[in-house]
Enzyme design. Structure first.
Site, short mmCIF file in Angstrom:
data_model
loop_
_atom_site.label_atom_id
_atom_site.label_comp_id
_atom_site.label_asym_id
_atom_site.label_seq_id
_atom_site.Cartn_x
_atom_site.Cartn_y
_atom_site.Cartn_z
N HIS A 135 0.85 -1.20 0.00
CA HIS A 135 0.00 0.00 0.00
C HIS A 135 0.87 1.24 0.00
O HIS A 135 1.68 1.44 0.91
CB HIS A 135 -0.90 -0.03 1.25
CG HIS A 135 -2.00 0.97 1.22
ND1 HIS A 135 -2.09 2.01 2.13
CD2 HIS A 135 -3.05 1.11 0.38
CE1 HIS A 135 -3.16 2.74 1.85
NE2 HIS A 135 -3.76 2.22 0.80
N HIS B 228 8.80 4.61 -15.51
CA HIS B 228 9.38 5.93 -15.24
C HIS B 228 10.68 5.88 -14.45
O HIS B 228 11.42 6.87 -14.44
CB HIS B 228 8.39 6.81 -14.47
CG HIS B 228 7.16 7.15 -15.23
ND1 HIS B 228 7.19 7.73 -16.47
CD2 HIS B 228 5.83 7.00 -14.92
CE1 HIS B 228 5.94 7.92 -16.90
NE2 HIS B 228 5.11 7.48 -15.98
N HIS C 43 1.09 7.95 -20.13
CA HIS C 43 2.31 8.71 -19.83
C HIS C 43 3.47 8.20 -20.68
O HIS C 43 3.58 7.00 -20.92
CB HIS C 43 2.66 8.60 -18.34
CG HIS C 43 1.59 9.12 -17.44
ND1 HIS C 43 0.63 8.30 -16.87
CD2 HIS C 43 1.31 10.38 -17.02
CE1 HIS C 43 -0.19 9.04 -16.13
NE2 HIS C 43 0.20 10.30 -16.21
N ASP D 249 -4.11 3.46 -17.89
CA ASP D 249 -4.55 4.83 -17.64
C ASP D 249 -4.89 5.56 -18.94
O ASP D 249 -5.33 6.71 -18.92
CB ASP D 249 -3.52 5.62 -16.83
CG ASP D 249 -2.10 5.45 -17.33
OD1 ASP D 249 -1.90 4.83 -18.40
OD2 ASP D 249 -1.16 5.92 -16.65
N ARG E 214 -8.66 7.82 -13.40
CA ARG E 214 -8.54 8.86 -12.37
C ARG E 214 -7.49 9.92 -12.73
O ARG E 214 -7.64 11.09 -12.40
CB ARG E 214 -8.19 8.17 -11.04
CG ARG E 214 -8.04 9.11 -9.86
CD ARG E 214 -7.78 8.30 -8.59
NE ARG E 214 -7.38 9.16 -7.48
CZ ARG E 214 -6.99 8.71 -6.30
NH1 ARG E 214 -6.97 7.42 -6.07
NH2 ARG E 214 -6.64 9.54 -5.33
#
Length: 428
Positions: free
Chosen positions: A17, A135, A172, A259, A265
């Site tokens: 988490h 990334h 991205h 995404d 989101r």
């Protein structure tokens, strides 16, 4: 002939988490795996509990100082690492959370094991939805990514493959992978992503084409808000076909960041789950060894739907639009379907003229490529994963890799021009 597919899943990977309010939720991996199980897709694959990557594995790409820091830092002692937190860009986007290094070890090990199985022709397709963290840089974390499992896996593939093609459909830009292979023609990177208006990470202009030996082996397809299935298809399919024809990769790595779906989101595209899946199906159609990885995706229920659907496409199995009942069933309310409407009211700002301009520029760059660069043949360096490991067999593991053997001809081994000592890294 049916593809042999290996699927890697660690039952604990979804329990990590990042912290309250953080958009990256490893729990999405538990949801995905649950759907894969309840649709019965696991019966069509070799399922493996993956290897855990070591510090040595991670240092194939990353600096020792950075990996040593990741191994030592924890929420309890981070006050003593103030300087290192700044140096290695660990903090807000990339927080320190309990089990951080363990998390990196699990997702990286699965990608590395997938690459090793492809090298040894144990499978034709390897799937690790926990991977794809594109990334991360050599010396630092970035964009929710700590260890770049993609770069490490590609380095492993380069031991056996003269040319590896990397394709990224995350919203991205795949900046960490591009940066790692910017100067080489051994890896061609192709990224389709949102570009402009200070959208993270701010790189990926179509004029970033590589340098030195890698000039024109880096291809960027910058897109605007609201791109839909049809517009994406009109770019993706001709570009990828042209790249495969020119470059003739012997292995493909596909990062499937979810995404880029509508309703994400953190996203601003308008792809449907079917539209996203079309890209995966198209790449699979070339029948080239394929490592399939996850990536971004921040509307958890849709990430799970997307990657489950794409698992079915890779297996060539039709599955029902009606979701099977599972322990996570309530996550998929109110429709409980595999293909809900995820379209948004975001206008498609990718005009025909803009898409045509991109296509022309991309094709002009492709014309500058040498066809399929050749690589001098050497002895292969030793595997990152030792197939002679004496671990106790895992009772939860469906297949044991030790059961697979294959005669290997000396001319199957490809390596860089300066590396034939069987020990050191592949030269790129």
């Amino acid at each position: 002939m049916t593809n042999r597919t290996s699927y890697f899943y660690d039952p604990d990977v979804g329990n990590f988490h990042y912290g309250a309010g953080h958009p990256m939720k490893p729990h999405r991996l538990s949801l995905t795996h649950s759907l894969v199980l309840h649709y019965g897709l696991y019966k069509k694959m070799m399922v493996f509990k993956p290897y855990k990557a070591s510090q040595h594995d991670m240092c194939r790409f990353h600096s020792e100082d950075y990996i040593d820091f990741l191994q030592k830092v924890s929420p309890n002692n981070m006050q003593g690492f103030t300087k290192s937190l700044n140096t290695f860009n660990v903090g807000d986007d990339c927080p320190v959370f309990p089990g951080l290094f363990e998390f990196c070890s699990r997702y990286t090990g699965a990608s590395l094991q997938g690459a090793t199985q492809l090298n040894h022709k144990i499978c034709d397709i390897a799937i690790n939805w926990a991977g794809g963290l594109h990334h991360a840089k050599k010396f630092e974390a970035s964009g929710f990514c700590y260890v770049n499992d993609i770069v490490i896996s590609i380095l492993e593939l380069l031991k056996y493959h003269p040319r590896v093609l990397y394709i990224d459909i995350d919203i991205h830009h795949g900046d960490g992978v591009q940066e790692a292979f910017y100067l080489t023609d051994r890896v061609m990177t192709v990224s389709f992503h949102k570009y402009g208006n200070y959208f993270f990470p701010g790189t990926g202009d179509m004029y970033e084409v590589g340098a030195e030996s890698g000039r024109y082996y880096c291809l960027n397809v910058p897109l605007r808000d609201g791109i839909d299935d049809q517009s994406y298809r009109q770019l993706f399919q001709p570009v990828i076909k042209q790249v495969v024809d020119f470059y003739q990769p012997t292995c493909i790595v596909l990062q499937c960041g979810a995404d880029s779906l509508g309703c994400d989101r953190l996203g601003c595209f308008n792809l449907s789950i079917r539209g996203h899946g079309e890209c995966v199906e198209f790449v699979k159609s070339f029948k080239i060894p394929l490592l399939v990885l996850g990536g971004g995706g921040y509307t958890v229920r849709n990430v799970a739907r997307c990657w489950t659907f794409e698992t079915s496409l890779l297996l060539e199995e039709s599955i029902s639009d009606e979701l099977p009942y599972s322990e996570y069933f309530e996550y998929f309310a109110p429709d409980f379907t595999l293909h809900p409407d995820v379209s948004t009211r975001i206008e498609n700002q990718n005009s025909r003229q803009y898409l045509e301009q991109i296509r022309q520029t991309v094709f002009e760059n492709l014309k500058m490529l040498n066809h399929a660069p050749s690589v001098q043949i050497h002895d292969v360096p030793s595997d990152m994963l030792n197939y002679e490991r004496n671990d106790e067999p895992d009772p939860d593991e469906r297949g044991a890799e030790e059961n697979y053997t294959r005669p290997e001809a000396a001319n199957e081994f490809y390596d860089g021009d300066h590396d034939n000592d069987k020990e050191s890294d592949v030269e790129i």
